[in-house]
Design a protein around this motif. Structure first.
Motif, mmCIF file in Angstrom:
data_model
loop_
_atom_site.group_PDB
_atom_site.id
_atom_site.type_symbol
_atom_site.label_atom_id
_atom_site.label_comp_id
_atom_site.label_asym_id
_atom_site.label_seq_id
_atom_site.Cartn_x
_atom_site.Cartn_y
_atom_site.Cartn_z
ATOM 1 N N PRO A 66 0.790 -1.240 0.000
ATOM 2 C CA PRO A 66 0.000 0.000 0.000
ATOM 3 C C PRO A 66 0.824 1.293 0.000
ATOM 4 C CG PRO A 66 -0.104 -1.062 2.156
ATOM 5 C CD PRO A 66 0.635 -2.004 1.242
ATOM 6 N N ILE A 67 2.039 1.232 0.577
ATOM 7 C CA ILE A 67 2.809 2.481 0.669
ATOM 8 C C ILE A 67 3.746 2.580 -0.528
ATOM 9 C CG2 ILE A 67 4.438 3.812 2.047
ATOM 10 C CD1 ILE A 67 3.258 2.553 4.531
ATOM 11 N N THR A 68 3.475 3.530 -1.400
ATOM 12 C CA THR A 68 4.270 3.683 -2.612
ATOM 13 C C THR A 68 5.385 4.692 -2.371
ATOM 14 O OG1 THR A 68 3.013 5.533 -3.472
ATOM 15 C CG2 THR A 68 2.152 3.333 -3.914
ATOM 16 N N HIS A 69 6.155 4.940 -3.407
ATOM 17 C CA HIS A 69 7.236 5.913 -3.261
ATOM 18 C C HIS A 69 6.786 7.324 -3.578
ATOM 19 C CE1 HIS A 69 9.534 2.068 -3.796
ATOM 20 N NE2 HIS A 69 9.901 2.487 -2.619
ATOM 21 N N ILE A 107 7.055 2.429 9.204
ATOM 22 C CA ILE A 107 8.380 2.417 9.834
ATOM 23 C C ILE A 107 9.449 1.746 8.961
ATOM 24 C CG2 ILE A 107 7.621 2.619 12.244
ATOM 25 C CD1 ILE A 107 7.613 -0.378 12.459
ATOM 26 N N ARG A 108 9.036 1.139 7.838
ATOM 27 C CA ARG A 108 10.019 0.534 6.929
ATOM 28 C C ARG A 108 10.669 1.568 6.007
ATOM 29 N NH1 ARG A 108 7.335 -5.130 4.767
ATOM 30 N NH2 ARG A 108 6.667 -5.906 6.800
ATOM 31 N N THR A 109 10.109 2.761 5.937
ATOM 32 C CA THR A 109 10.664 3.751 5.011
ATOM 33 C C THR A 109 11.978 4.301 5.574
ATOM 34 O OG1 THR A 109 9.412 5.546 6.023
ATOM 35 C CG2 THR A 109 8.368 4.429 4.182
ATOM 36 N N TYR A 169 -6.944 10.618 19.335
ATOM 37 C CA TYR A 169 -7.966 9.893 18.587
ATOM 38 C C TYR A 169 -7.383 8.751 17.778
ATOM 39 C CZ TYR A 169 -10.903 13.784 19.925
ATOM 40 O OH TYR A 169 -11.583 14.723 20.654
ATOM 41 N N ARG A 170 -6.245 8.217 18.216
ATOM 42 C CA ARG A 170 -5.661 7.133 17.447
ATOM 43 C C ARG A 170 -4.844 6.215 18.335
ATOM 44 N NH1 ARG A 170 -4.752 6.462 12.332
ATOM 45 N NH2 ARG A 170 -5.148 8.591 11.735
ATOM 46 N N MET A 171 -5.250 4.941 18.401
ATOM 47 C CA MET A 171 -4.373 3.974 19.052
ATOM 48 C C MET A 171 -4.290 2.693 18.227
ATOM 49 S SD MET A 171 -6.382 2.753 22.416
ATOM 50 C CE MET A 171 -6.783 1.046 22.220
ATOM 51 N N TYR A 172 -4.513 2.828 16.906
ATOM 52 C CA TYR A 172 -4.326 1.720 15.982
ATOM 53 C C TYR A 172 -3.231 2.122 15.008
ATOM 54 C CZ TYR A 172 -5.138 -1.716 12.323
ATOM 55 O OH TYR A 172 -4.963 -2.720 11.413
ATOM 56 N N PRO A 173 -2.319 1.293 14.656
ATOM 57 C CA PRO A 173 -2.183 -0.101 15.107
ATOM 58 C C PRO A 173 -1.532 -0.141 16.496
ATOM 59 C CG PRO A 173 -0.434 0.438 13.583
ATOM 60 C CD PRO A 173 -1.285 1.653 13.660
ATOM 61 N N VAL A 208 -0.829 12.053 6.229
ATOM 62 C CA VAL A 208 -0.495 11.546 7.565
ATOM 63 C C VAL A 208 -1.501 10.510 8.046
ATOM 64 C CG1 VAL A 208 0.879 13.439 8.490
ATOM 65 C CG2 VAL A 208 -1.604 13.583 8.573
ATOM 66 N N ASP A 209 -2.762 10.697 7.703
ATOM 67 C CA ASP A 209 -3.811 9.790 8.149
ATOM 68 C C ASP A 209 -3.589 8.389 7.589
ATOM 69 O OD1 ASP A 209 -6.118 9.519 9.669
ATOM 70 O OD2 ASP A 209 -7.377 9.562 7.868
ATOM 71 N N PHE A 210 -3.346 8.342 6.285
ATOM 72 C CA PHE A 210 -3.091 7.069 5.594
ATOM 73 C C PHE A 210 -1.872 6.369 6.180
ATOM 74 C CE2 PHE A 210 -0.979 4.699 2.185
ATOM 75 C CZ PHE A 210 -2.020 3.912 1.708
ATOM 76 N N LEU A 211 -0.802 7.131 6.382
ATOM 77 C CA LEU A 211 0.428 6.550 6.918
ATOM 78 C C LEU A 211 0.250 6.107 8.372
ATOM 79 C CD1 LEU A 211 2.961 9.042 5.352
ATOM 80 C CD2 LEU A 211 2.702 6.622 4.773
ATOM 81 N N ALA A 212 -0.462 6.906 9.156
ATOM 82 C CA ALA A 212 -0.652 6.567 10.571
ATOM 83 C C ALA A 212 -1.430 5.261 10.716
ATOM 84 C CB ALA A 212 -1.369 7.700 11.304
ATOM 85 N N ASP A 213 -2.399 5.033 9.847
ATOM 86 C CA ASP A 213 -3.156 3.771 9.872
ATOM 87 C C ASP A 213 -2.275 2.580 9.521
ATOM 88 O OD1 ASP A 213 -5.630 4.665 10.645
ATOM 89 O OD2 ASP A 213 -6.355 5.019 8.614
ATOM 90 N N ARG A 214 -1.171 2.859 8.847
ATOM 91 C CA ARG A 214 -0.251 1.800 8.428
ATOM 92 C C ARG A 214 1.121 1.991 9.058
ATOM 93 N NH1 ARG A 214 -3.855 3.341 5.238
ATOM 94 N NH2 ARG A 214 -5.064 1.895 3.950
ATOM 95 N N ARG A 215 1.124 2.433 10.310
ATOM 96 C CA ARG A 215 2.377 2.713 11.002
ATOM 97 C C ARG A 215 3.294 1.486 11.009
ATOM 98 N NH1 ARG A 215 6.105 6.482 12.047
ATOM 99 N NH2 ARG A 215 7.146 6.148 14.037
#
Length: 431
Positions: A104-107, A123-125, A427-431, A112-119
């Motif tokens: 899902p994470i492209t170059h 962290i691989r970037t 308002y965020r504790m996922y993942p 921020v919302d999209f990335l935060a949902d896929r934290r």
RNA sequence: UCCUCGAUAGCUCAACGGUAGAGCAUCCGGCUGUUAACCGGAGGGUUGCUGGUUCGAAUCCAGCUCGGGGAGCCA
């Protein structure tokens, strides 16, 4: 199974055939040549595969690789100025460990919302990995600093029966039918361990339930708290600035590549030296007024005021002797000026705000009892804390360093959420 | 809790009252030194939800939901 070599250490294997294990970060290809960008957690390296130099199966395997597939490659290490990092791997053999599904994470850019949902993937970037490596270096440096100075690491409890300071909102939990709280500070316990062991520190997560929603706040953050018997306010500040210098020096020497990845202006860190400027609260108010801010003596500084004060200096700045009413009940009043306390906050440069709060504690039993009453705190819950003044009380001082704010400052981040692997926010504790 | 901004393709955005579009990602084809590679083609949409105004709404209005930034509080 062979561990292979890490990308970070490839420069020690020039001309040798090595095995690397990692993930495919990116791939570029033309008809007869493929560039495989690999990552292994220690860095990035480009692998080159030429069609006519490998067998058909190897070529096809490389062709089928998707972003973030895990793989093992064998190849010869060469110096190559055209490649990222200055080295590249002439790939001779390749083994796919697991072919990744569409990633899902492209170059390209993401919000921020999209990335935060896929934290967990974010962290691989390279950028996020660099931050987390620097955080690790900072935490390690802190522990080493205290170890070298013969402090005892005495961990404080996370589940506590009552509020430590009585001021902030805490997370309440059920403790086998009784209410309990997640710790907002280990300080009171550190005062006890300091009177047992002399010089101590604790380092762990702390929790604040306030509905804070800013770039400087997390619900769960890590704090290093030191507490020293026979230390006064000046001893305390001296220790803090030496600690900060130790950390900066470590990061500058050991995280050059990561700081470069982040685009951090390292000159601003390298130019810092001791002693840090020291400003009394009253002098700070004066400074604000000179800058045209209408500010009343006795009010607390907000984020804009902190920024205005720190802008005046290249190094972190101590602001000491705050009005008693602004600070916690255990702060010792200045004998020469009873309306202020012997406390000091350390404000980071470049507008990063307060990274340390600390000071000298009240060592007189009667005064401490009086302060508990003034703050409306239940005496019974603090009897053990009062014991510390009944049985061999001594002057003592300590401080708490916020790790994420320190990481944010040293890395030059614009939000603390990137300074911790999995941030806990309003308002965020996922993942 | 308050102020403020936002939600359109998997992602980042455009269209601002008149048939919903681009780049990237994905799939197919091409390319022997790429650097967020490039070139050609294909598939991909209940425009956050509910209601209202209008001949006609992604677009205007109201409410709701979810989120971003900030204030207070603090590290």
């Amino acid at each position: 199974m062979l561990q292979g070599v890490s990308i970070k250490h490839l420069n020690q294997h020039l001309g040798e055939e090595v095995m690397l294990q990692g993930w495919l970060y990116n791939k570029r290809s033309s008809g007869k040549i493929q560039f495989l960008i690999l990552r292994d957690g220690s860095g990035l390296v480009q692998g080159v595969m030429v069609k006519k130099e490998v067998d058909q199966e190897t070529w096809a395997k490389a062709n089928s690789l998707t972003q973030e597939s895990s793989l093992r490659v064998w190849g010869i290490v060469r110096e190559e100025p055209r490649a990222v990092g200055g080295y590249e791997l002439q790939v001779t053999r390749l083994e796919i460990i697991s072919l990744a599904a569409e990633y899902p994470i492209t170059h390209k850019e993401h919000g921020v919302d999209f990335l935060a949902d896929r934290r967990h993937l974010w962290i691989r970037t390279p950028r996020q990995s660099a931050i987390l490596r620097i955080r690790s270096e900072i935490e390690h440096a802190l522990r080493e600093f205290f170890y070298q100075r013969e402090f005892v690491l005495a961990d404080a409890p996370i589940i506590t029966p009552a509020a430590c300071e009585g001021t902030t909102t805490l997370f309440e939990i059920d403790y086998h039918g009784n209410p309990a709280f997640l710790s907002q500070s280990g300080q009171l316990y550190s005062e006890a361990t300091a009177l047992a062991l002399g010089k101590v520190y604790c380092f762990g997560p702390t929790f604040r339930a306030e509905k804070s929603k800013t770039r400087r706040h997390l619900m769960e953050f890590w704090m290093l708290e030191a507490e020293m018997a026979f230390y006064d306010l000046d001893d305390n500040m001296r220790l803090q600035e030496e600690m900060i210098m130790f950390v900066i020096d470590r990061v500058l020497h050991r995280c050059r590549e990561d700081l470069k990845t982040l685009g951090r202006d390292t000159d601003r860190l390298a130019s810092i030296s001791v002693p840090f400027p020291r400003l009394s609260y009253t002098e700070a108010v004066e400074l604000l007024r000179q800058k045209g801010v209408a500010f009343e003596w006795g009010d607390d500084f907000g984020a804009p005021e902190e920024t205005l004060i720190s802008e005046n200096f290249n190094a972190p700045v101590f602001v000491h002797r705050y009005p008693t009413a602004l600070k916690a009940f255990y702060m010792k009043p200045d004998p020469n000026q009873p309306e202020v306390v012997l406390g000091a906050d350390l404000l980071a440069p470049e507008g990063y705000g307060e990274i340390i709060g600390g000071g000298q504690r009240i060592d007189d039993l009667t005064l401490l009892e009086q302060r508990l009453d003034e703050h409306g705190l239940p005496r019974e819950a603090f009897e053990w804390y009062l014991d510390l003044r009944r049985y061999g009380s001594v002057p003592h001082a300590g401080f708490g360093l916020g790790i994420e704010r320190t990481v944010a400052w040293i890395c030059g981040l614009d939000h603390v959420r990137e300074a911790i692997p999995f941030p806990r926010m309003l308002y965020r504790m996922y993942p």
